[in-house]
Design a protein around this motif. Sequence first.
Motif, PDB file in Angstrom:
ATOM      1  N   SER A   1       0.912  -1.164   0.169  1.00 29.31           N
ATOM      2  CA  SER A   1       0.106   0.031   0.027  1.00 29.31           C
ATOM      3  C   SER A   1       0.940   1.224   0.076  1.00 29.31           C
ATOM      4  O   SER A   1       0.439   2.193  -0.695  1.00 29.31           O
ATOM      5  CB  SER A   1      -0.909  -0.037   1.240  1.00 29.31           C
ATOM      6  N   LEU A   2       1.764   1.259   0.740  1.00 29.95           N
ATOM      7  CA  LEU A   2       2.891   2.475   0.789  1.00 29.95           C
ATOM      8  C   LEU A   2       3.575   2.608  -0.680  1.00 29.95           C
ATOM      9  O   LEU A   2       3.944   3.747  -0.822  1.00 29.95           O
ATOM     10  CB  LEU A   2       3.661   2.306   1.879  1.00 29.95           C
ATOM     11  N   CYS A   3       3.942   1.459  -1.095  1.00 30.78           N
ATOM     12  CA  CYS A   3       4.535   1.677  -2.557  1.00 30.78           C
ATOM     13  C   CYS A   3       3.754   1.997  -3.675  1.00 30.78           C
ATOM     14  O   CYS A   3       4.374   2.074  -4.943  1.00 30.78           O
ATOM     15  CB  CYS A   3       5.357   0.305  -2.761  1.00 30.78           C
ATOM     16  N   ASN A   4       2.428   2.025  -3.496  1.00 30.19           N
ATOM     17  CA  ASN A   4       1.472   2.114  -4.661  1.00 30.19           C
ATOM     18  C   ASN A   4       0.806   3.603  -4.439  1.00 30.19           C
ATOM     19  O   ASN A   4       0.130   3.861  -3.433  1.00 30.19           O
ATOM     20  CB  ASN A   4       0.329   0.863  -4.740  1.00 30.19           C
ATOM     21  N   PRO A   5       0.786   4.204  -5.630  1.00 30.45           N
ATOM     22  CA  PRO A   5       0.135   5.729  -5.563  1.00 30.45           C
ATOM     23  C   PRO A   5      -1.372   5.503  -5.220  1.00 30.45           C
ATOM     24  O   PRO A   5      -2.226   6.351  -4.612  1.00 30.45           O
ATOM     25  CB  PRO A   5       0.255   6.184  -6.869  1.00 30.45           C
ATOM     26  N   LYS A   6      -2.105   4.414  -5.555  1.00 28.88           N
ATOM     27  CA  LYS A   6      -3.574   4.259  -5.149  1.00 28.88           C
ATOM     28  C   LYS A   6      -3.600   3.409  -3.982  1.00 28.88           C
ATOM     29  O   LYS A   6      -4.938   3.112  -3.604  1.00 28.88           O
ATOM     30  CB  LYS A   6      -4.195   3.529  -6.243  1.00 28.88           C
ATOM     31  N   GLY A   7      -2.629   3.082  -2.952  1.00 31.79           N
ATOM     32  CA  GLY A   7      -2.698   2.395  -2.014  1.00 31.79           C
ATOM     33  C   GLY A   7      -3.266   0.829  -2.129  1.00 31.79           C
ATOM     34  O   GLY A   7      -3.613   0.325  -1.350  1.00 31.79           O
ATOM     35  N   LYS A   8      -2.881   0.304  -3.212  1.00 36.16           N
ATOM     36  CA  LYS A   8      -3.035  -1.185  -3.655  1.00 36.16           C
ATOM     37  C   LYS A   8      -2.285  -2.123  -2.677  1.00 36.16           C
ATOM     38  O   LYS A   8      -1.002  -1.742  -2.534  1.00 36.16           O
ATOM     39  CB  LYS A   8      -2.993  -1.423  -4.908  1.00 36.16           C
ATOM     40  N   ARG A   9      -3.193  -2.895  -1.965  1.00 34.41           N
ATOM     41  CA  ARG A   9      -2.355  -4.030  -1.329  1.00 34.41           C
ATOM     42  C   ARG A   9      -2.195  -5.272  -2.651  1.00 34.41           C
ATOM     43  O   ARG A   9      -2.631  -5.126  -3.641  1.00 34.41           O
ATOM     44  CB  ARG A   9      -3.210  -4.691  -0.339  1.00 34.41           C
TER      45      ARG A   9
END
Length: 278
Positions: free
Chosen positions: A139-147
């Motif tokens: 989540s922290l690495c994705n701009p949309k907060g994807k898990r």
Amino acid sequence: MSDVGHDGILIGEGVVLDARPASFMTRALAIGIDWLAAFLVFLFLDMLVFRGGSGGSGPGLSDQWLTAVIITTMVVIFVGIPATIETLSRGQSLGKLAMGIRVVRDDGGPVRFRHAFIRALVGMFDFWISMGSAALIASLCNPKGKRLGDLVAGTYVIRVRGGRGPQAPLIMHPQLAMWARTADIRRLPDGLALAARQFVNRTSTMAPQARLAMADDLAARIESYVAPAPPYGTPPEVFLHAVLHERRDRELAVGLRAQALATQQAHAVTRLPFNITS
């Protein structure tokens, strides 16, 4: 359709919701509520069925079969039921409803069972096996907060509760009114109507060249779903206004007819036969 995902999302046909990605804490709280509810259901079944209530007699199965039944029940409760609920509710669950968030596809459409099932299945690793570390890092690495479940399923979580920006009015040009009323406007693909509506909302803040280029692109994509074509020389932006205006009026008319029919049927059910008065 660029720049659309940050402003709005289309659920179904023409229903626009706020599409800002939900924060990690909001999603974490929603997941906590969902898993707490599922855990309580499992404890209830464990006490009522597997342990045989207060007597502790159990269902009379061997330890091997009892373990298999418990594992199967856990999979159903923590994967099958959440996936079914998210599918039927079009991306929401008990926790997501409480926190005002929803799961949607990457293209903005509602999730289907395969999306919800993949999210729930991968969620076992996201939250249980990795103790939540995999979900946090992704989540922290994705701009949309994807898990990880969202990355595999092609989904992400958005906010559906909160303020919405002002909507620009749709204007029907008088010279296109007759054409629009008789034109065959097919159902637009998920996201295309949203792209046009968001463009109309943002025209006042766009650079002239970008505004003209995006209007040409959207008009060309929508024109293939409209017959006959608009009168020759119609500006693309005027065409977009006319199509969106007519779609809105037609959807409103359909809704009003359905409401009138439901009222008529309800009256017919309660009416006495053969004109008998009470």
